[in-house]
Design a protein around this motif. Structure first.
Motif, PDB file in Angstrom:
ATOM      1  N   GLU A 172       0.813  -1.218   0.000  1.00  0.00           N
ATOM      2  CA  GLU A 172       0.000   0.000   0.000  1.00  0.00           C
ATOM      3  C   GLU A 172       0.850   1.273   0.000  1.00  0.00           C
ATOM      4  O   GLU A 172       0.312   2.369  -0.076  1.00  0.00           O
ATOM      5  CB  GLU A 172      -0.940   0.005   1.214  1.00  0.00           C
ATOM      6  N   ASP A 326      -7.483  13.446   1.252  1.00  0.00           N
ATOM      7  CA  ASP A 326      -8.270  12.227   1.427  1.00  0.00           C
ATOM      8  C   ASP A 326      -9.556  12.547   2.185  1.00  0.00           C
ATOM      9  O   ASP A 326      -9.629  13.531   2.930  1.00  0.00           O
ATOM     10  CB  ASP A 326      -7.448  11.189   2.205  1.00  0.00           C
ATOM     11  N   TYR A 350     -10.210   8.957  -7.633  1.00  0.00           N
ATOM     12  CA  TYR A 350      -9.540   9.831  -6.653  1.00  0.00           C
ATOM     13  C   TYR A 350      -8.283  10.465  -7.257  1.00  0.00           C
ATOM     14  O   TYR A 350      -7.697   9.921  -8.208  1.00  0.00           O
ATOM     15  CB  TYR A 350      -9.099   9.001  -5.445  1.00  0.00           C
ATOM     16  N   LYS A 355      -3.462   8.122  -3.603  1.00  0.00           N
ATOM     17  CA  LYS A 355      -3.692   6.679  -3.759  1.00  0.00           C
ATOM     18  C   LYS A 355      -2.385   5.965  -4.107  1.00  0.00           C
ATOM     19  O   LYS A 355      -1.457   6.582  -4.632  1.00  0.00           O
ATOM     20  CB  LYS A 355      -4.754   6.432  -4.849  1.00  0.00           C
ATOM     21  N   ALA A 370      -9.846   4.474  -9.070  1.00  0.00           N
ATOM     22  CA  ALA A 370      -9.988   3.905  -7.719  1.00  0.00           C
ATOM     23  C   ALA A 370     -11.448   3.892  -7.314  1.00  0.00           C
ATOM     24  O   ALA A 370     -12.255   4.685  -7.821  1.00  0.00           O
ATOM     25  CB  ALA A 370      -9.212   4.766  -6.730  1.00  0.00           C
ATOM     26  N   ASP A 372     -13.906   3.385  -3.591  1.00  0.00           N
ATOM     27  CA  ASP A 372     -14.107   3.024  -2.184  1.00  0.00           C
ATOM     28  C   ASP A 372     -15.602   2.852  -1.993  1.00  0.00           C
ATOM     29  O   ASP A 372     -16.388   3.636  -2.539  1.00  0.00           O
ATOM     30  CB  ASP A 372     -13.634   4.152  -1.256  1.00  0.00           C
ATOM     31  N   SER A 385      -9.396  -0.883  -7.085  1.00  0.00           N
ATOM     32  CA  SER A 385      -9.032  -0.075  -8.252  1.00  0.00           C
ATOM     33  C   SER A 385      -8.832  -0.952  -9.474  1.00  0.00           C
ATOM     34  O   SER A 385      -8.717  -2.176  -9.365  1.00  0.00           O
ATOM     35  CB  SER A 385      -7.712   0.666  -7.994  1.00  0.00           C
TER      36      SER A 385
END
Ligand code: 4AD
Ligand code: MG
Length: 457
Positions: A172, A326, A350, A355, A370, A372, A385
């Motif tokens: 990540e 964010d 995003y 990201k 992406a 969420d 994503s």
């Protein structure tokens, strides 16, 4: 058959037992009521939320010496005959012929007495709280949910991949890694694996290798994050299911994600009604809330539009919304409440800066593909994503993020040899269970939670 040779029956399967049949059960005393002629013991064996009422008629003398030990928490074994009780709240009870106290639980110090305890108190007795009615229900629901997730993917021809728990990279890029080290008895052991090693934060990068060979795969297992987050949503060790699919675009990915969540919610209502009704006692309207997840399609909003709406809301957010930052929990909650009236909401596309490196750059050159998925109260339960499958774009992005390319050579080669468009996402099992159970703290839906300052039991 001699009574002590009878196999033990599970309380959850007693409805199939005939009236008068002799059986043997074992479990823990939830409560005992001792009256002049009769003793009633509520026995729980953990197989179901229901307790079995054991009835002891006090006419024969040998029961009397047991009475001081018939206390909440003691473990017992009972042989008796099942008696149908159609007019009572439970359809049957057990007329005891023999009862043995296996393990006593002195009332003076057994912590889990028959009364309401706070969630905080129960968190401090993780070794015993699974015996409580609510935590028992949570664990059965969790076990069922894990099976239902696997079933969902198996039905759709996905292949389960056991991605490694020990990993040499930060999937990540957030730097929240727990390091893994061998005992340093000699210098040769310094890097046991020849390079620094960590507990995985996500199985995604390995799942990508598998998807680029097997088509549709998923990994399902524990993941670890060393973030110092003391919130009701964060764990240091949590379970994530991560499907990864060759040929899928972001839209395909989103459709699979909503199908998964809606399917699990519908199945839970159908197959876990007993546990959900029990949990509803602590969370009014729980089943209606779960029903809300079954309504497809979910709403979708672009990140840029979300920021615009947040700004227009004229609310004094603690963190003022701004394009390029964010979304905070307060923003997520406002968006779910106002853009989808409390129903699930996808936020997509995003800014690239916020990201990770593996997300595919959109044609606008500033956002990535992406997504969420946000739920009321719980917030983000899915992050995913479309992946950057173009070698030159990936290399540029890694350079921008000052990543060490040599360590990711294998990942880069996936783009060099037979690259394909592909996508995937991660669904947090614990957060989904938090929503489905109506509990308020993710530490209460995990049998033995790991969080900053919490790993003793
Ligand atoms: O958004 P995240 O960080 O995404 C990934 O790890 C991707 N590599 C997944 C993928 O595309 N294969 O995490 C995914 C989900 C979150 O939406 C949340 O549900 C859960 O994992 N999660 C946590 N759950 C509990 N405690 C934490 N500290 C969590 N961090 C993430
Ligand atoms: Mg995320």
């Amino acid at each position: 058959m001699p009574p002590d040779k009878l196999p033990r029956s599970d309380v959850c399967s007693l409805s199939a037992v005939q009236d008068g049949q002799q059986l043997r059960v074992a479990g823990w005393i939830r409560s005992a009521r001792i009256s002049k002629n009769v003793i009633f013991v509520a026995l729980s064996d953990g197989s179901t939320a229901d307790t079995l009422q054991v009835v002891i008629v006090r006419n024969a003398g040998h029961w009397e010496e047991l009475i001081p030990d018939l206390l909440t928490g003691a473990s017992i074994e009972v042989i008796g005959a099942l008696v149908a009780t159609p007019s009572a709240s439970q359809p049957f009870e057990l007329a005891a012929q023999r009862l043995m106290v296996i393990g006593r639980a002195p009332a003076t110090d057994y912590p889990l007495q028959k009364k309401e305890h706070s969630w905080e108190f129960l968190r401090n007795i993780a070794h015993l709280r699974l015996r409580s009615t609510t935590h028992g229900a949570l664990m059965r629901l969790r076990s069922w949910l894990s099976g239902a997730i696997r079933h969902f993917f198996e039905q759709r021809n996905f292949i389960e991949i056991h991605t490694p728990i020990i990993s040499s990279h930060d999937a990540e890029g957030a730097g929240a890694l727990f390091e893994v080290r061998a005992p340093q008895r000699d210098a040769a052991h310094h890097h046991f694996f020849g390079a620094p090693a960590f507990l995985t934060v996500s199985g995604q990068l390995h799942a990508e290798c598998a998807a680029c060979a097997l088509g549709r795969v998923y990994s399902f297992g524990p993941t670890f994050r060393a973030e110092n987050s003391h919130t009701i949503r964060h764990l240091s060790e949590f379970w994530m299911v991560e499907p990864e699919m060759a040929w899928y675009t972001l839209d395909d990915n989103r459709r699979l994600a909503e199908e998964l969540v809606a399917n699990l919610a519908g199945q839970a209502l159908e197959h876990q009604a007993k546990e959900l009704h029990l949990l509803e006692r602590h969370s009014a309207g729980l089943c209606a809330k779960i029903e809300g997840l079954t309504k497809l399609p979910y709403r979708v909003i672009e990140y840029s539009e979300a920021i615009k709406q947040l700004k227009q809301a004229q609310i004094a957010f603690e963190y003022p919304p701004r394009w390029g930052l964010d979304l905070q929990s307060e923003h997520e909650q406002w968006l779910v409440a106002h853009c989808s009236k409390g129903a699930p909401l996808f936020v997509v596309n995003y800014p690239q800066e916020i990201k990770p490196f593996y997300m595919r750059l959109n044609d606008d050159g500033i956002t990535v593909a992406a997504m969420d998925l946000l739920l009321a109260e719980v917030g983000e339960i899915i992050g995913g994503s479309q992946r950057e499958e173009r070698l030159d774009y990936l290399l540029q992005r890694m350079q921008r993020d000052a990543m060490e390319q040599a360590a990711y050579q294998w990942y880069i080669e996936l783009r060099k040899y037979g690259t394909v468009p592909h996508s995937g996402f991660g669904l947090g099992l614990d957060r989904l269970l938090l929503y489905l159970s109506g509990m308020h703290n993710v530490r209460d839906v995990v049998p033995f939670p790991r969080a900053p300052g919490q790993a003793v039991c």
